[in-house]
Design an enzyme around this catalytic site. Structure first.
Site, mmCIF file in Angstrom:
data_model
loop_
_atom_site.group_PDB
_atom_site.id
_atom_site.type_symbol
_atom_site.label_atom_id
_atom_site.label_comp_id
_atom_site.label_asym_id
_atom_site.label_seq_id
_atom_site.Cartn_x
_atom_site.Cartn_y
_atom_site.Cartn_z
ATOM 1 N N HIS A 171 6.777 -7.668 -2.075
ATOM 2 C CA HIS A 171 6.635 -6.901 -0.832
ATOM 3 C C HIS A 171 7.587 -7.453 0.237
ATOM 4 O O HIS A 171 7.478 -7.087 1.414
ATOM 5 C CB HIS A 171 5.198 -6.981 -0.298
ATOM 6 C CG HIS A 171 4.199 -6.235 -1.134
ATOM 7 N ND1 HIS A 171 4.438 -4.974 -1.632
ATOM 8 C CD2 HIS A 171 2.947 -6.560 -1.548
ATOM 9 C CE1 HIS A 171 3.392 -4.569 -2.323
ATOM 10 N NE2 HIS A 171 2.471 -5.511 -2.292
ATOM 11 N N LYS B 247 0.794 -1.241 0.000
ATOM 12 C CA LYS B 247 0.000 0.000 0.000
ATOM 13 C C LYS B 247 0.822 1.284 0.000
ATOM 14 O O LYS B 247 0.342 2.358 0.355
ATOM 15 C CB LYS B 247 -1.007 0.045 1.182
ATOM 16 C CG LYS B 247 -1.830 -1.191 1.374
ATOM 17 C CD LYS B 247 -2.350 -1.773 0.098
ATOM 18 C CE LYS B 247 -3.448 -0.964 -0.553
ATOM 19 N NZ LYS B 247 -3.803 -1.583 -1.878
ATOM 20 N N SER C 109 -4.186 3.016 4.666
ATOM 21 C CA SER C 109 -4.452 2.362 3.383
ATOM 22 C C SER C 109 -4.450 0.834 3.542
ATOM 23 O O SER C 109 -5.305 0.135 2.982
ATOM 24 C CB SER C 109 -3.391 2.805 2.372
ATOM 25 O OG SER C 109 -3.648 2.255 1.110
HETATM 26 N N1 LIG Z 1 -1.933 7.025 -9.613
HETATM 27 C C1 LIG Z 1 -2.003 7.115 -8.291
HETATM 28 N N2 LIG Z 1 -1.816 8.298 -7.664
HETATM 29 C C2 LIG Z 1 -1.887 8.393 -6.326
HETATM 30 N N3 LIG Z 1 -2.162 7.343 -5.512
HETATM 31 C C3 LIG Z 1 -2.364 6.148 -6.085
HETATM 32 C C4 LIG Z 1 -2.291 5.969 -7.487
HETATM 33 N N4 LIG Z 1 -2.538 4.665 -7.763
HETATM 34 C C5 LIG Z 1 -2.765 4.057 -6.585
HETATM 35 N N5 LIG Z 1 -2.686 4.951 -5.563
HETATM 36 C C6 LIG Z 1 -2.894 4.718 -4.143
HETATM 37 O O1 LIG Z 1 -1.853 3.855 -3.666
HETATM 38 C C7 LIG Z 1 -2.388 3.030 -2.629
HETATM 39 C C8 LIG Z 1 -2.244 1.583 -3.050
HETATM 40 O O2 LIG Z 1 -0.886 1.240 -3.042
HETATM 41 P P1 LIG Z 1 -0.422 -0.186 -3.590
HETATM 42 O O3 LIG Z 1 -0.454 -0.129 -5.054
HETATM 43 O O4 LIG Z 1 0.950 -0.328 -3.009
HETATM 44 O O5 LIG Z 1 -1.404 -1.162 -3.067
HETATM 45 C C9 LIG Z 1 -3.826 3.431 -2.445
HETATM 46 O O6 LIG Z 1 -3.811 4.460 -1.467
HETATM 47 P P2 LIG Z 1 -5.073 4.883 -0.567
HETATM 48 O O7 LIG Z 1 -5.617 3.637 0.018
HETATM 49 O O8 LIG Z 1 -4.514 5.797 0.471
HETATM 50 O O9 LIG Z 1 -6.000 5.580 -1.478
HETATM 51 C C10 LIG Z 1 -4.176 3.957 -3.836
HETATM 52 O O10 LIG Z 1 -5.291 4.783 -3.879
HETATM 53 C C1 LIG Z 2 -4.203 -10.477 -2.542
HETATM 54 C C2 LIG Z 2 -3.059 -10.185 -3.386
HETATM 55 C C3 LIG Z 2 -2.425 -8.876 -3.068
HETATM 56 C C4 LIG Z 2 -2.474 -7.897 -4.012
HETATM 57 C C5 LIG Z 2 -1.861 -6.692 -3.750
HETATM 58 C C6 LIG Z 2 -1.211 -6.507 -2.542
HETATM 59 O O1 LIG Z 2 -0.600 -5.346 -2.198
HETATM 60 S S1 LIG Z 2 -0.350 -4.144 -3.121
HETATM 61 O O2 LIG Z 2 -1.609 -3.633 -3.657
HETATM 62 O O3 LIG Z 2 0.550 -4.548 -4.203
HETATM 63 O O4 LIG Z 2 0.290 -3.146 -2.251
HETATM 64 C C7 LIG Z 2 -1.164 -7.470 -1.607
HETATM 65 C C8 LIG Z 2 -1.777 -8.680 -1.862
#
Ligand SMILES: Nc1ncnc2c1ncn2[C@@H]1O[C@H](COP(=O)(O)O)[C@@H](OP(=O)(O)O)[C@H]1O
Ligand SMILES: CCc1ccc(OS(=O)(=O)O)cc1
Length: 292
Positions: free
Chosen positions: A107, A48, A137
């Site tokens: 991760h 996240k 998040s």
């Molecule tokens: N293009 C973008 N610009 C800003 N934040 C982004 C984004 N794409 C994804 N995110 C945010 O990045 C987080 C997800 O991270 P990951 O890809 O590591 O799972 C989420 O945060 P929030 O839950 O705070 O909105 C998501 O909304």
């Molecule tokens: C359930 C699989 C999954 C997908 C994405 C995850 O994290 S992140 O969105 O890449 O930060 C974790 C688990």
């Protein structure tokens, strides 16, 4: 009556004290012995922290800003998720079946990364996000993702996160471990907050790290196509068809801002957090913005 698809049955175990899904632990030998290749690119992060955003930026740079090409497949199929184990296959199987040059995602904390990435001197892009927003998040993600443990109430989750008893371990150890490693290995260390502040500058950094030279207009196109609004509506980046995720509980593309923690933390939690944070971060030069 809950519908069956919303019932969670996640089993958690540990590798060297780090909490991981049980299937990953059972599959650990295969993960640890993964053979990276010198031209592999690895995108690493704490969950996240902006992983998907970074993945889409990388993919567009690799494709010289070709939007159609980057929409060839959902993001999780373009970049195998190294340690993830599914019913029929795993990230390792997907990576092994993929032609080079490969871009992979993980991760894993630094100490659990398969040693072949160090041996083959693979380029790595790490993205980090301030702990408070990262925690919020992750909390919402655990509510909506069947593949991750139920987070309980926010107050319960606050304690779980602070103790590091979440999947992929302690945020503090993760960001500090990768920060230290960048002094001895080709790691581009990015910050979510800097990407929000000046996306073009950070995208240019990624481009240079990948040894590419794109025109200004292509960079502008990439900035535009990796904005939160565009990615939220892009079925290849918003995980909309992922059967593990229930977007009605919380969308994958949730808010995409810096400072949302202020809507979630109580005053007391903020005070507790700040005290603990000072102790955990006393031994590092790493620092974060928690608002812009
Ligand atoms: N293009 C973008 N610009 C800003 N934040 C982004 C984004 N794409 C994804 N995110 C945010 O990045 C987080 C997800 O991270 P990951 O890809 O590591 O799972 C989420 O945060 P929030 O839950 O705070 O909105 C998501 O909304
Ligand atoms: C359930 C699989 C999954 C997908 C994405 C995850 O994290 S992140 O969105 O890449 O930060 C974790 C688990």
């Amino acid at each position: 009556i809950p519908i069956i698809s919303d019932i969670k049955s996640v089993e958690v175990s540990q590798v060297d004290g780090v909490f991981l899904e049980k299937n990953m632990c059972n599959n650990w030998d295969k993960i640890w012995n993964f053979q990276a290749k010198p031209d592999d690119l690895l995108i690493a992060s704490y969950p996240k922290a902006g992983t998907t955003w970074t993945q889409e930026i990388v993919d567009l740079i690799q494709n010289n800003g070709d939007i159609e090409n980057s929409r060839r497949a959902p993001i999780h199929l373009r970049h195998p998720f190294l340690e993830w184990v599914r019913v029929v296959n795993s990230g390792i199987d997907e990576a092994n079946a993929m032609p080079s040059p490969r871009t992979l995602k993980t991760h894993l904390p630094i100490q659990l990364l398969p040693p072949s990435f160090w041996e083959k001197k693979c380029k790595i892009i790490y993205v980090a996000r301030n702990a408070k927003d990262n925690m919020v998040s992750y909390y919402y993600f655990q509510t909506m993702n069947k593949g991750l443990p139920d987070p309980g109430s926010w107050d319960e989750y606050f304690e779980t996160f602070m103790s590091g008893k979440v999947m992929w371990g302690s945020w503090f150890d993760h960001v500090k471990g990768w920060w230290k490693k960048k002094d001895s290995h080709p790691i581009l260390y990015l910050f979510y907050e800097e990407m929000m502040k000046d996306p073009k500058r950070e995208i240019r950094k990624v481009m240079e790290f990948l040894g590419k030279n794109l025109k200004e207009e292509v960079l502008d196109k990439i900035v535009n196509n990796t904005s939160f609004a565009v990615m939220k509506n892009n079925p290849m980046t918003n995980y909309i068809n992922d059967i593990e995720m229930n977007h009605s509980l919380s969308p994958f593309m949730r808010k995409g801002v810096v400072g949302d923690w202020k809507n979630q933390f109580t005053e007391d939690q903020n005070k507790r957090f700040n005290e603990d944070y000072e102790k955990h971060m006393a031994d590092t030069s790493l620092s974060f913005f928690e608002e812009l």
